[in-house]
Design a protein around this motif. Structure first.
Motif, mmCIF file in Angstrom:
data_model
loop_
_atom_site.group_PDB
_atom_site.id
_atom_site.type_symbol
_atom_site.label_atom_id
_atom_site.label_comp_id
_atom_site.label_asym_id
_atom_site.label_seq_id
_atom_site.Cartn_x
_atom_site.Cartn_y
_atom_site.Cartn_z
ATOM 1 N N CYS A 1 0.835 -1.199 0.000
ATOM 2 C CA CYS A 1 0.000 0.000 0.000
ATOM 3 C C CYS A 1 0.875 1.255 0.000
ATOM 4 C CB CYS A 1 -0.947 0.003 1.200
ATOM 5 S SG CYS A 1 -0.138 0.267 2.787
ATOM 6 N N ASP A 2 0.271 2.372 -0.373
ATOM 7 C CA ASP A 2 0.988 3.639 -0.435
ATOM 8 C C ASP A 2 0.873 4.452 0.846
ATOM 9 O OD1 ASP A 2 1.775 3.489 -3.319
ATOM 10 O OD2 ASP A 2 -0.393 3.445 -3.566
ATOM 11 N N GLY A 3 -0.046 4.098 1.717
ATOM 12 C CA GLY A 3 -0.238 4.807 2.977
ATOM 13 C C GLY A 3 -1.333 4.135 3.783
ATOM 14 N N SER A 4 -1.661 4.720 4.906
ATOM 15 C CA SER A 4 -2.708 4.158 5.754
ATOM 16 C C SER A 4 -3.446 5.287 6.459
ATOM 17 C CB SER A 4 -2.124 3.184 6.790
ATOM 18 O OG SER A 4 -1.249 3.870 7.680
ATOM 19 N N MET A 5 -4.660 4.993 6.872
ATOM 20 C CA MET A 5 -5.466 5.937 7.633
ATOM 21 C C MET A 5 -6.098 5.202 8.804
ATOM 22 S SD MET A 5 -8.572 8.481 6.451
ATOM 23 C CE MET A 5 -9.567 7.139 5.776
ATOM 24 N N ILE A 6 -5.871 5.725 10.009
ATOM 25 C CA ILE A 6 -6.421 5.128 11.228
ATOM 26 C C ILE A 6 -7.532 6.034 11.749
ATOM 27 C CG2 ILE A 6 -5.951 4.334 13.564
ATOM 28 C CD1 ILE A 6 -3.010 4.754 11.326
ATOM 29 N N ILE A 7 -8.734 5.494 11.838
ATOM 30 C CA ILE A 7 -9.866 6.221 12.387
ATOM 31 C C ILE A 7 -10.185 5.624 13.749
ATOM 32 C CG2 ILE A 7 -12.290 6.863 12.093
ATOM 33 C CD1 ILE A 7 -11.927 6.709 9.119
ATOM 34 N N THR A 8 -10.102 6.446 14.786
ATOM 35 C CA THR A 8 -10.442 6.003 16.134
ATOM 36 C C THR A 8 -11.883 6.386 16.414
ATOM 37 O OG1 THR A 8 -8.154 6.398 16.812
ATOM 38 C CG2 THR A 8 -9.765 6.055 18.549
ATOM 39 N N ILE A 9 -12.695 5.403 16.742
ATOM 40 C CA ILE A 9 -14.122 5.639 16.931
ATOM 41 C C ILE A 9 -14.610 4.760 18.076
ATOM 42 C CG2 ILE A 9 -14.928 3.862 15.335
ATOM 43 C CD1 ILE A 9 -16.837 6.068 14.213
ATOM 44 N N ASN A 10 -15.592 5.234 18.841
ATOM 45 C CA ASN A 10 -16.077 4.463 19.987
ATOM 46 C C ASN A 10 -17.414 3.808 19.682
ATOM 47 O OD1 ASN A 10 -18.003 6.522 20.240
ATOM 48 N ND2 ASN A 10 -16.883 7.565 21.860
ATOM 49 N N SER A 11 -17.960 3.110 20.670
ATOM 50 C CA SER A 11 -19.190 2.351 20.469
ATOM 51 C C SER A 11 -20.391 3.244 20.231
ATOM 52 C CB SER A 11 -19.451 1.450 21.687
ATOM 53 O OG SER A 11 -19.524 2.232 22.870
ATOM 54 N N HIS A 12 -20.298 4.523 20.582
ATOM 55 C CA HIS A 12 -21.397 5.463 20.370
ATOM 56 C C HIS A 12 -21.375 6.067 18.966
ATOM 57 C CE1 HIS A 12 -22.062 5.139 24.648
ATOM 58 N NE2 HIS A 12 -20.837 5.570 24.895
ATOM 59 N N MET B 1 -15.393 10.443 5.090
ATOM 60 C CA MET B 1 -16.730 10.181 5.628
ATOM 61 C C MET B 1 -17.191 8.761 5.312
ATOM 62 S SD MET B 1 -17.672 12.837 7.306
ATOM 63 C CE MET B 1 -19.427 12.556 7.474
ATOM 64 N N GLU B 2 -16.898 8.280 4.116
ATOM 65 C CA GLU B 2 -17.264 6.913 3.756
ATOM 66 C C GLU B 2 -16.524 5.905 4.633
ATOM 67 O OE1 GLU B 2 -16.895 6.125 -0.399
ATOM 68 O OE2 GLU B 2 -17.924 7.964 -0.987
ATOM 69 N N CYS B 3 -15.238 6.150 4.838
ATOM 70 C CA CYS B 3 -14.457 5.253 5.696
ATOM 71 C C CYS B 3 -14.941 5.324 7.147
ATOM 72 C CB CYS B 3 -12.978 5.609 5.613
ATOM 73 S SG CYS B 3 -12.198 5.218 4.025
ATOM 74 N N ALA B 4 -15.308 6.519 7.623
ATOM 75 C CA ALA B 4 -15.785 6.675 8.992
ATOM 76 C C ALA B 4 -17.088 5.911 9.210
ATOM 77 C CB ALA B 4 -15.979 8.151 9.315
ATOM 78 N N ALA B 5 -17.959 5.885 8.192
ATOM 79 C CA ALA B 5 -19.211 5.135 8.319
ATOM 80 C C ALA B 5 -18.940 3.638 8.460
ATOM 81 C CB ALA B 5 -20.101 5.407 7.106
ATOM 82 N N ILE B 6 -17.975 3.137 7.689
ATOM 83 C CA ILE B 6 -17.619 1.724 7.799
ATOM 84 C C ILE B 6 -16.925 1.454 9.129
ATOM 85 C CG2 ILE B 6 -16.183 -0.087 6.778
ATOM 86 C CD1 ILE B 6 -16.690 1.246 4.077
ATOM 87 N N ALA B 7 -16.082 2.391 9.572
ATOM 88 C CA ALA B 7 -15.399 2.229 10.856
ATOM 89 C C ALA B 7 -16.388 2.198 12.015
ATOM 90 C CB ALA B 7 -14.387 3.355 11.048
ATOM 91 N N THR B 8 -17.488 2.942 11.900
ATOM 92 C CA THR B 8 -18.498 2.940 12.957
ATOM 93 C C THR B 8 -19.106 1.551 13.121
ATOM 94 O OG1 THR B 8 -19.022 5.263 12.543
ATOM 95 C CG2 THR B 8 -20.667 3.963 13.716
ATOM 96 N N THR B 9 -19.468 0.932 12.009
ATOM 97 C CA THR B 9 -20.026 -0.424 12.051
ATOM 98 C C THR B 9 -19.014 -1.404 12.611
ATOM 99 O OG1 THR B 9 -21.397 0.089 10.125
ATOM 100 C CG2 THR B 9 -21.101 -2.236 10.680
ATOM 101 N N ARG B 10 -17.788 -1.262 12.194
ATOM 102 C CA ARG B 10 -16.719 -2.148 12.664
ATOM 103 C C ARG B 10 -16.491 -1.988 14.168
ATOM 104 N NH1 ARG B 10 -13.688 -6.670 12.488
ATOM 105 N NH2 ARG B 10 -11.465 -6.306 12.843
ATOM 106 N N ALA B 11 -16.448 -0.750 14.651
ATOM 107 C CA ALA B 11 -16.198 -0.497 16.070
ATOM 108 C C ALA B 11 -17.333 -1.048 16.935
ATOM 109 C CB ALA B 11 -16.030 0.999 16.313
ATOM 110 N N ARG B 12 -18.563 -0.880 16.502
ATOM 111 C CA ARG B 12 -19.692 -1.388 17.283
ATOM 112 C C ARG B 12 -19.672 -2.908 17.364
ATOM 113 N NH1 ARG B 12 -24.362 2.719 14.919
ATOM 114 N NH2 ARG B 12 -23.853 4.495 16.308
ATOM 115 N N ALA B 13 -19.298 -3.565 16.259
ATOM 116 C CA ALA B 13 -19.214 -5.026 16.275
ATOM 117 C C ALA B 13 -18.128 -5.502 17.234
ATOM 118 C CB ALA B 13 -18.955 -5.540 14.861
#
Length: 327
Positions: free
Chosen positions: A222-233, A253-265
């Motif tokens: 990969c050429d880079g990475s992005m880490i989104i920190t998100i909580n269960s809320h 925003m698209e990645c954050a929406a997917i990260a939200t689902t991932r974090a809740r799971a």
């Protein structure tokens, strides 16, 4: 984009210990709790430190390059500590017993047993689960006397955790016409563990492609990475981008929406693992004849939570097995 490797979380056998499996990436977390005198310059704050260690046999690259192993230990420790401290998941103010006299000191340790990619997410999950699973002894104050009660005398209490931050990593693949052509696909590992290929984000500005929960091969190319920190809320606690080309706000925003689902799971899996361990501990306490001791986990204890009779990696000159691992 929304596919991640199978995630398995277990707690125990002792308070403050956790085992996280992120595909073939394995991490052990433990918490050591001690009542100490606060620092003179900060009498109203408790203490906690975070340490991440990667074992030499986690992958072929770390087994053959000691310098890379040292750098990886420092980098993971710094990044995990930054995620937990910046989100204020653990507040030093909540670790105070008596201002200027007694505070709780936490030592959070994470051991990466096997690195098959995305060790950062596994380390953050292991640290948070270990803290949520840890229990501290009750304290009674009578005048100037402070008594720290044994677990057998009074019920243990959970550590203060304001929320549950989860790190969700995306690998960034910058557009490359010679490599991708007009469409471009990137392989990901699905929940069933099978490698899949397919289009990623819609053809937005820049045409970057993102892979959720990158495996080791994806991290290397990969050429880079992005880490989104998100909580269960569903609250975004932080966004950190490393390398790669510029990305748009819509892509974030698209990645954050997917990260939200991932974090809740992941948070749901945490709660299930802790509940299962609590029920087991309750049954074991009823049948136990000896008194419980405190603290339950100390530095240099040998964790027997994870044991494998087969080596993770076998290559020329190296045969690695996971057995008893000192922390």
């Amino acid at each position: 984009l929304g596919s991640a490797r199978k995630t398995n979380i277990t707690c125990g056998p002792e308070n403050g210990t956790a085992h996280v499996e992120l595909g073939e990436t394995h991490a052990l977390g433990s918490v050591y709790i001690e009542a100490v005198k606060p620092n003179d310059d900060r009498p109203d704050e408790g203490l906690y430190s975070i340490h991440v260690q990667v074992t030499p046999g986690t992958s072929e690259r770390t087994a053959t390059d000691p310098g890379l192993l040292r750098d990886l230990n420092v980098d993971l420790t710094r990044r995990v500590e930054r995620i937990i401290r910046s989100t204020r998941a653990i507040s030093p103010d909540d670790l105070v017993v008596i201002s200027g006299k007694l505070v709780w000191s936490l030592r959070i340790e994470v051991l990466i047993m096997n690195d098959a990619g995305n060790a950062l997410d596994a380390a953050v999950i292991a640290a948070i689960v270990a803290v949520k699973h840890a229990r501290r002894p009750d304290v009674s104050i009578c005048g100037t006397d402070i008594t720290v009660h044994d677990f057998a005398e009074r019920e243990a209490l959970p550590l203060p955790l304001s929320h549950t931050p989860i790190a969700v990593t995306f690998a960034i693949f910058s557009p490359n016409p010679e490599r991708d052509g007009d469409v471009g696909v990137v392989g990901v590992v699905g929940l069933d563990g099978i490698k899949k290929t397919g289009p990623f984000l819609s053809q937005s500005l820049g045409k970057e492609r993102f892979a959720l929960d990158p495996c080791l091969e994806e991290e290397r190319c990969c050429d880079g990475s992005m880490i989104i920190t998100i909580n269960s809320h569903g609250e975004v606690c932080g966004v950190h981008k490393l390398g790669g080309s510029s990305i748009t706000g819509m892509q974030i925003m698209e990645c954050a929406a997917i990260a939200t689902t991932r974090a809740r799971a992941i948070c749901e899996s945490m709660d299930e693992a802790i509940l299962k361990s609590t029920k087991y501990e309750s049954q074991r306490a009823k049948s136990a004849t000896s008194k419980a001791s405190w603290p339950a986990v100390k530095p240099n204890d040998r964790l027997m939570m994870f044991s494998s009779t087969k080596p993770y990696h076998t290559y020329e000159g190296v045969n690695l097995e996971c057995r008893q691992v000192p922390i």
